[in-house]
Enzyme design. Structure first.
Site, PDB file in Angstrom:
ATOM      1  N   ARG A  63       0.649  -1.418  -0.076  1.00 21.79           N
ATOM      2  CA  ARG A  63      -0.058  -0.126   0.097  1.00 21.79           C
ATOM      3  C   ARG A  63       0.612   1.471   0.084  1.00 21.79           C
ATOM      4  O   ARG A  63       0.513   2.363  -0.460  1.00 21.79           O
ATOM      5  CB  ARG A  63      -1.053  -0.027   1.122  1.00 21.79           C
ATOM      6  CG  ARG A  63      -2.172  -0.880   0.817  1.00 21.79           C
ATOM      7  CD  ARG A  63      -3.071  -1.174   2.095  1.00 21.79           C
ATOM      8  NE  ARG A  63      -2.374  -2.356   2.404  1.00 21.79           N
ATOM      9  CZ  ARG A  63      -2.518  -2.990   3.690  1.00 21.79           C
ATOM     10  NH1 ARG A  63      -3.213  -1.993   4.750  1.00 21.79           N
ATOM     11  NH2 ARG A  63      -1.845  -3.776   4.471  1.00 21.79           N
ATOM     12  N   GLU A 100       4.839 -10.557  15.261  1.00 22.60           N
ATOM     13  CA  GLU A 100       4.431 -10.919  16.591  1.00 22.60           C
ATOM     14  C   GLU A 100       4.952 -12.491  16.733  1.00 22.60           C
ATOM     15  O   GLU A 100       5.483 -12.913  17.815  1.00 22.60           O
ATOM     16  CB  GLU A 100       2.939 -10.983  16.539  1.00 22.60           C
ATOM     17  CG  GLU A 100       2.282 -10.918  17.854  1.00 22.60           C
ATOM     18  CD  GLU A 100       0.720 -10.909  17.663  1.00 22.60           C
ATOM     19  OE1 GLU A 100       0.224 -10.316  16.648  1.00 22.60           O
ATOM     20  OE2 GLU A 100       0.091 -11.367  18.583  1.00 22.60           O
TER      21      GLU A 100
HETATM   22  P1  AMP Z   1       4.184  -2.072  11.681  1.00 19.72           P
HETATM   23  O1  AMP Z   1       5.538  -2.788  11.231  1.00 19.72           O
HETATM   24  O2  AMP Z   1       3.905  -2.755  13.186  1.00 19.72           O
HETATM   25  O3  AMP Z   1       4.329  -0.597  11.762  1.00 19.72           O
HETATM   26  O4  AMP Z   1       3.098  -2.560  10.643  1.00 19.72           O
HETATM   27  C1  AMP Z   1       3.081  -1.546   9.769  1.00 19.72           C
HETATM   28  C2  AMP Z   1       2.654  -2.443   8.230  1.00 19.72           C
HETATM   29  O5  AMP Z   1       1.505  -3.429   8.694  1.00 19.72           O
HETATM   30  C3  AMP Z   1       1.884  -1.542   7.111  1.00 19.72           C
HETATM   31  O6  AMP Z   1       2.383  -1.673   6.027  1.00 19.72           O
HETATM   32  C4  AMP Z   1       0.550  -1.539   7.470  1.00 19.72           C
HETATM   33  O7  AMP Z   1      -0.246  -1.410   6.125  1.00 19.72           O
HETATM   34  C5  AMP Z   1       0.370  -2.882   8.024  1.00 19.72           C
HETATM   35  N1  AMP Z   1      -0.668  -2.883   9.307  1.00 19.72           N
HETATM   36  C6  AMP Z   1      -0.324  -3.098  10.553  1.00 19.72           C
HETATM   37  N2  AMP Z   1      -1.546  -3.192  11.489  1.00 19.72           N
HETATM   38  C7  AMP Z   1      -2.460  -2.704  10.610  1.00 19.72           C
HETATM   39  C8  AMP Z   1      -3.928  -2.331  10.718  1.00 19.72           C
HETATM   40  N3  AMP Z   1      -4.329  -2.281  11.987  1.00 19.72           N
HETATM   41  N4  AMP Z   1      -4.668  -1.958   9.571  1.00 19.72           N
HETATM   42  C9  AMP Z   1      -4.059  -2.107   8.434  1.00 19.72           C
HETATM   43  N5  AMP Z   1      -2.923  -2.150   8.179  1.00 19.72           N
HETATM   44  C10 AMP Z   1      -1.959  -2.719   9.144  1.00 19.72           C
END
Ligand code: AMP
Length: 175
Positions: A63, A100
């Site tokens: 995205r 996770e």
């Molecule tokens: P992080 O590495 O934990 O910051 O996760 C970010 C990535 O996971 C991004 O590419 C987001 O598109 C996806 N992502 C994580 N949590 C969500 C959520 N609640 N809704 C949509 N996309 C998420």
């Protein structure tokens, strides 16, 4: 709060328990179908970064490509895709980050950036910051200079900003 801010919040769809139980997924496809709002998002980002001399936008699969490519066009910057392991055809640099359960690996072409290139990292959403931090590692491995990170959405309770400290973090809507 401005009207545009409220409109963006309303246009993002909440999908409970996707992709697994307990996750509230922020679905941006409902925003993308609105031409006026998609344009507003890109215009807001472009305004924020137009004087920052961005040479290249690094978009995170998948995205981040949507917002990153429209913004690159608007700023006249190049676009560099960061992809999941095994998708890029040429020589890559890699960074592994914690999920996770287990780990994941991101890749970028090693010749996509040269030392000193001013880079903006773009994704749709900042959660824990692990994905964006691994992307920053890729940029740093080839000597790129990080101007900051841009996200449409920031999930404040996950404190991703702390993971990304040291560089500017800009988000348009927060939950
Ligand atoms: P992080 O590495 O934990 O910051 O996760 C970010 C990535 O996971 C991004 O590419 C987001 O598109 C996806 N992502 C994580 N949590 C969500 C959520 N609640 N809704 C949509 N996309 C998420």
């Amino acid at each position: 709060m401005t009207k545009i801010h409220d409109d963006l919040i309303l246009a993002v769809r909440d999908v409970p328990d996707f992709p697994k139980k307990g996750i509230l997924f922020k679905d941006i496809t409902t925003l993308l179908t609105r031409g006026d709002l998609f344009r507003k998002v890109i215009d807001e980002f472009a305004n924020h970064y137009k004087s920052k001399k961005i040479d290249k936008i690094v978009g995170i699969e998948s995205r981040g490509f949507i917002f990153g490519s429209a913004l690159a066009y608007k700023l006249g910057a190049g676009l560099v895709p960061v992809r999941k392991k095994g998708k890029l055809p040429h020589k890559t640099v890699t960074a592994t980050y914690q999920l996770e359960y287990g780990t994941d690996t991101l890749e970028m072409h090693e010749d996509a950036l040269t030392p000193g290139t001013n880079v903006l990292i773009v994704d749709d959403l900042l959660a824990t910051g692990g994905t964006a931090k691994a992307t920053a590692e890729l940029v740093q491995k080839v000597g790129g200079s990080i101007v900051g990170y841009a996200f449409l959405i920031e999930l404040l309770f996950l404190k991703g900003r702390e993971t990304l400290k040291g560089h500017d973090v800009h988000s348009l809507i927060q939950y």
